[in-house]
Write a protein that holds these residues in place. Sequence first.
Motif, PDB file in Angstrom:
ATOM      1  N   LYS A 262       0.835  -1.201   0.000  1.00 26.15           N
ATOM      2  CA  LYS A 262       0.000   0.000   0.000  1.00 26.15           C
ATOM      3  C   LYS A 262       0.871   1.254   0.000  1.00 26.15           C
ATOM      4  O   LYS A 262       0.614   2.197  -0.755  1.00 26.15           O
ATOM      5  CB  LYS A 262      -0.921  -0.010   1.224  1.00 26.15           C
ATOM      6  N   ASN A 263       1.922   1.257   0.809  1.00 26.96           N
ATOM      7  CA  ASN A 263       2.829   2.409   0.849  1.00 26.96           C
ATOM      8  C   ASN A 263       3.537   2.597  -0.487  1.00 26.96           C
ATOM      9  O   ASN A 263       3.729   3.727  -0.948  1.00 26.96           O
ATOM     10  CB  ASN A 263       3.846   2.243   1.979  1.00 26.96           C
ATOM     11  N   LYS A 264       3.925   1.478  -1.094  1.00 26.99           N
ATOM     12  CA  LYS A 264       4.583   1.549  -2.402  1.00 26.99           C
ATOM     13  C   LYS A 264       3.629   2.151  -3.441  1.00 26.99           C
ATOM     14  O   LYS A 264       4.002   3.004  -4.242  1.00 26.99           O
ATOM     15  CB  LYS A 264       5.024   0.146  -2.834  1.00 26.99           C
ATOM     16  N   LEU A 265       2.384   1.684  -3.415  1.00 26.11           N
ATOM     17  CA  LEU A 265       1.371   2.207  -4.338  1.00 26.11           C
ATOM     18  C   LEU A 265       1.128   3.691  -4.098  1.00 26.11           C
ATOM     19  O   LEU A 265       1.008   4.481  -5.050  1.00 26.11           O
ATOM     20  CB  LEU A 265       0.053   1.444  -4.142  1.00 26.11           C
ATOM     21  N   ILE A 266       1.060   4.073  -2.826  1.00 28.77           N
ATOM     22  CA  ILE A 266       0.856   5.482  -2.490  1.00 28.77           C
ATOM     23  C   ILE A 266       2.012   6.315  -3.012  1.00 28.77           C
ATOM     24  O   ILE A 266       1.818   7.404  -3.575  1.00 28.77           O
ATOM     25  CB  ILE A 266       0.675   5.656  -0.971  1.00 28.77           C
ATOM     26  N   ASP A 267       3.242   5.809  -2.849  1.00 27.70           N
ATOM     27  CA  ASP A 267       4.417   6.530  -3.352  1.00 27.70           C
ATOM     28  C   ASP A 267       4.365   6.689  -4.865  1.00 27.70           C
ATOM     29  O   ASP A 267       4.641   7.762  -5.408  1.00 27.70           O
ATOM     30  CB  ASP A 267       5.707   5.809  -2.942  1.00 27.70           C
ATOM     31  N   GLU A 268       4.002   5.608  -5.568  1.00 26.95           N
ATOM     32  CA  GLU A 268       3.909   5.669  -7.031  1.00 26.95           C
ATOM     33  C   GLU A 268       2.855   6.674  -7.464  1.00 26.95           C
ATOM     34  O   GLU A 268       3.081   7.483  -8.368  1.00 26.95           O
ATOM     35  CB  GLU A 268       3.566   4.291  -7.602  1.00 26.95           C
ATOM     36  N   LYS A 269       1.715   6.624  -6.802  1.00 27.52           N
ATOM     37  CA  LYS A 269       0.625   7.546  -7.165  1.00 27.52           C
ATOM     38  C   LYS A 269       1.004   8.988  -6.859  1.00 27.52           C
ATOM     39  O   LYS A 269       0.693   9.895  -7.632  1.00 27.52           O
ATOM     40  CB  LYS A 269      -0.677   7.178  -6.425  1.00 27.52           C
ATOM     41  N   SER A 270       1.707   9.203  -5.745  1.00 26.78           N
ATOM     42  CA  SER A 270       2.113  10.572  -5.429  1.00 26.78           C
ATOM     43  C   SER A 270       3.145  11.077  -6.441  1.00 26.78           C
ATOM     44  O   SER A 270       3.124  12.253  -6.824  1.00 26.78           O
ATOM     45  CB  SER A 270       2.655  10.664  -4.002  1.00 26.78           C
ATOM     46  N   GLU A 271       4.030  10.182  -6.914  1.00 24.97           N
ATOM     47  CA  GLU A 271       4.977  10.573  -7.959  1.00 24.97           C
ATOM     48  C   GLU A 271       4.235  10.929  -9.247  1.00 24.97           C
ATOM     49  O   GLU A 271       4.561  11.917  -9.913  1.00 24.97           O
ATOM     50  CB  GLU A 271       5.976   9.435  -8.230  1.00 24.97           C
ATOM     51  N   GLN A 272       3.244  10.112  -9.593  1.00 25.63           N
ATOM     52  CA  GLN A 272       2.448  10.399 -10.793  1.00 25.63           C
ATOM     53  C   GLN A 272       1.715  11.728 -10.651  1.00 25.63           C
ATOM     54  O   GLN A 272       1.658  12.524 -11.594  1.00 25.63           O
ATOM     55  CB  GLN A 272       1.449   9.280 -11.060  1.00 25.63           C
ATOM     56  N   ILE A 273       1.172  11.960  -9.469  1.00 26.04           N
ATOM     57  CA  ILE A 273       0.459  13.221  -9.236  1.00 26.04           C
ATOM     58  C   ILE A 273       1.419  14.394  -9.353  1.00 26.04           C
ATOM     59  O   ILE A 273       1.091  15.415  -9.978  1.00 26.04           O
ATOM     60  CB  ILE A 273      -0.236  13.189  -7.855  1.00 26.04           C
TER      61      ILE A 273
END
Length: 191
Positions: free
Chosen positions: A82-93
Amino acid sequence: MSENLKTIRELAEELGVSKKKIHYQVSKLDTDLIQRLDGTIYLDKSAISKIKSNMGYSPAVELDTSGIQNRHELDSSLDSEKNKLIDEKSEQINYLKEQLDKKDSQLSTKDEQIKSLVEIQNQTQKLLDQQQRLALQDKKLLEEYKAEIKDLKSLNTPEKEEHVQKEKKVENNKEVSQKQNKKWWPFGRRM
C-alpha cells in the motif's frame, strides 16, 4: 464431594453470571442430572455442559499464535504494498502537476502572442484603411486634374486639332500609296 460435581454458586462464579440465572437453567434440566445433598444442589459434568450450551457460553479458545503471526506478516506485506502504491501515485500526481504548470506557462505565452498578433492586426487594419482613404483622395485629385487638363485642351484645341488632322491625313496618304505600290505577285521584282 467429587471434583466432577459443582454447586450452583461455583458454576455462577466460573461463568461470571448470577445464581438466579443458574437456578433458572437448572429448573429446565431433567432431575436425573441434578443431585441434592443436605439442601445443596450439585451438578455433574453433563448438567454443566447443558447449562453452558443453553446460555450460549463457549469455552475460551486457545489462540493460534502461528495464525496471528501469519496475519501480522500479511498485514505488514499489505502495508508495504500500500505504501509503495501510495508513493507511485504521489509521484504520478507530482509529474502531472508539473505538466499542468508547464501547460499553464505555455498557455500564458500563447495568450501574450495572440494579444500581440491582435494588436498588429489592428494596426495593419488601420494602415490599410488609411491607405484606402489616401488612394481615394488621389483618385479624386487625379479626376480633378484630368478635368482641368481637358478644360485647358478645349481652349487650345482648334489650332492643334487642325495640325493633328493634317498629320493624320499625311500618314493615311503614305499608307495608301504604299499599299498601291505593293502587288500580290512577286514576279517583277528582284530581290
